[in-house]
Enzyme design. Structure first.
Site, short mmCIF file in Angstrom:
data_model
loop_
_atom_site.label_atom_id
_atom_site.label_comp_id
_atom_site.label_asym_id
_atom_site.label_seq_id
_atom_site.Cartn_x
_atom_site.Cartn_y
_atom_site.Cartn_z
N HIS A 181 41.07 40.94 33.91
CA HIS A 181 42.00 40.11 34.67
C HIS A 181 41.27 38.86 35.18
O HIS A 181 40.14 38.95 35.65
CB HIS A 181 42.55 40.92 35.86
CG HIS A 181 43.78 40.32 36.46
ND1 HIS A 181 45.04 40.86 36.29
CD2 HIS A 181 43.95 39.24 37.25
CE1 HIS A 181 45.91 40.14 36.95
NE2 HIS A 181 45.28 39.13 37.54
N HIS A 183 39.57 36.44 37.27
CA HIS A 183 39.12 36.49 38.66
C HIS A 183 37.68 36.04 38.75
O HIS A 183 36.96 35.97 37.75
CB HIS A 183 39.23 37.92 39.22
CG HIS A 183 38.20 38.86 38.70
ND1 HIS A 183 38.20 39.35 37.40
CD2 HIS A 183 37.09 39.41 39.28
CE1 HIS A 183 37.17 40.15 37.21
NE2 HIS A 183 36.46 40.20 38.33
#
Length: 360
Positions: A181, A183
């Protein structure tokens, strides 16, 4: 610059702080309260500790509890995706723009009477979309991320016992990421990292000899030479350093002398963040894939922001379409880097690759 506050702030089920930053929330509209965390979880004990290596006078972090963190979960089990019925995650909201929260498995030691000063480790989630990439985010999202970085760095720099704050991102399994993801992270170190100490030593010596900033001098030389410049904007210059250690290494530097991301003006911050996204996009387009990279803001100590010239250092081990640069004996053991790509060639290839379309 006064960094913008979070739109919402709350607590996770184990007491960790979480902050929500929104792209376009009108100031006249009060934000919804931060959603509660429905999970029943206890705080993970931080077993991180700082150990001093007397042979090189450097600190090493030992963090055994991080062996237990989630490793490359599927998109359905991703802890950074929005929560949904029956699948609560680290982010209780059903949707969000940018979120920052305290890391459940921090790399830095918590405070204790028998330990050195405490550090902090926070996670910065760039988008709710699991498949998103920093380079492809729209301008309004980059603006929000920049504001979140500035706000959290300013807050951490002001905390007692914090020596240095660094925002950074790792991407790609080749780098060792545990979550796909999009990030990054923010580390607030209780001691100066070795690389920052070395940069300070060299910069201080240059200032004593010349009365000027070494970072400003290097930037002026790169702009004057031009052969390694990738792109220029009103507030930022992106260039491949003359002695680049990595096959593709770019420094995104503010034209004005400033030592911390939290001290950039709003237009400067937007310009630098977009310039960095442009560089990352060029790397992906150059190789026709999402290349692995490490990108981090290297700046001055928390209490002495004028001693270093801030830079966003972006490095990738991708040396050709099918080959990676590995840090072997010379680099890992002796610190003597061997670069397989001539820096001028790397800069020329990145210049010739299509840049980021404004707003996309």
């Amino acid at each position: 610059m006064t960094p913008p506050p979070a739109s919402r702030a709350g607590r996770l089920a184990d007491g960790r702080a979480i902050w929500y930053f929104d792209d376009d929330l009108p100031r006249s509209v009060p934000p919804d309260p931060a959603p509660p965390d429905p999970r029943s979880i206890s705080r993970v004990g931080s077993y991180a500790e700082l150990r001093h290596d007397p042979l090189v006078d450097e600190w090493v972090i030992v963090a055994t509890h991080r062996q237990d963190r989630v490793h490359l979960p599927s998109a359905e089990e991703c802890p950074l995706c929005p929560s949904r019925p029956g699948q609560p995650t680290e982010i209780p909201a059903a949707s969000y723009d940018v979120v920052v929260f305290e890391n459940r498995f921090p790399s830095l030691p918590a405070g204790a009477p028998d330990r050195p000063p405490a550090g902090r480790a926070e996670v910065v989630v760039y988008a709710a979309d699991h498949r998103a990439s920093f380079a492809d985010l729209p301008d309004d999202r980059l603006h929000t991320i920049g504001g979140a970085w500035a706000a959290r760095i300013a807050a951490l720099e002001a905390e007692a016992g914090i020596a240095h704050v660094m925002a950074f991102e790792n991407r790609g399994e080749e780098i060792g990421v545990t979550l796909h993801h999009p990030h990054g992270q923010i580390y607030a170190f209780p001691v100066l990292p070795p690389r920052i100490e070395r940069l300070l030593t060299v910069a201080d010596a240059h200032r004593q000899r010349t009365g000027t900033c070494l970072g400003c001098a290097v930037l002026a030389d790169e702009v004057s030479d031009g052969t390694r410049v990738v792109s220029e904007t009103p507030h930022a210059v992106a260039y491949v350093p003359r002695a680049a250690r990595w096959p593709y290494e770019v420094h995104v530097v503010p034209r004005r002398h400033v030592g911390s991301l939290s001290r950039l003006g709003p237009e400067e911050l937007d310009d630098l963040v977009r310039s960095g996204a442009d560089v990352l996009g060029r790397l992906d387009r150059l190789f026709g894939r999402r290349v692995p990279y490490m990108a981090g803001w290297l700046g001055a100590p928390a209490r002495d922001p004028d001693r270093l010239h801030l830079r966003w250092q972006i490095v990738s081990p991708q040396r050709s379409a099918a080959k990676l640069k590995f840090l072997a004996g010379s680099e890992s053991l002796a610190g003597a880097f061997i670069n397989d790509v001539r820096p001028e060639d790397a800069a020329a290839r990145l210049r010739a690759t299509a840049g980021r379309v404004h707003g996309t």
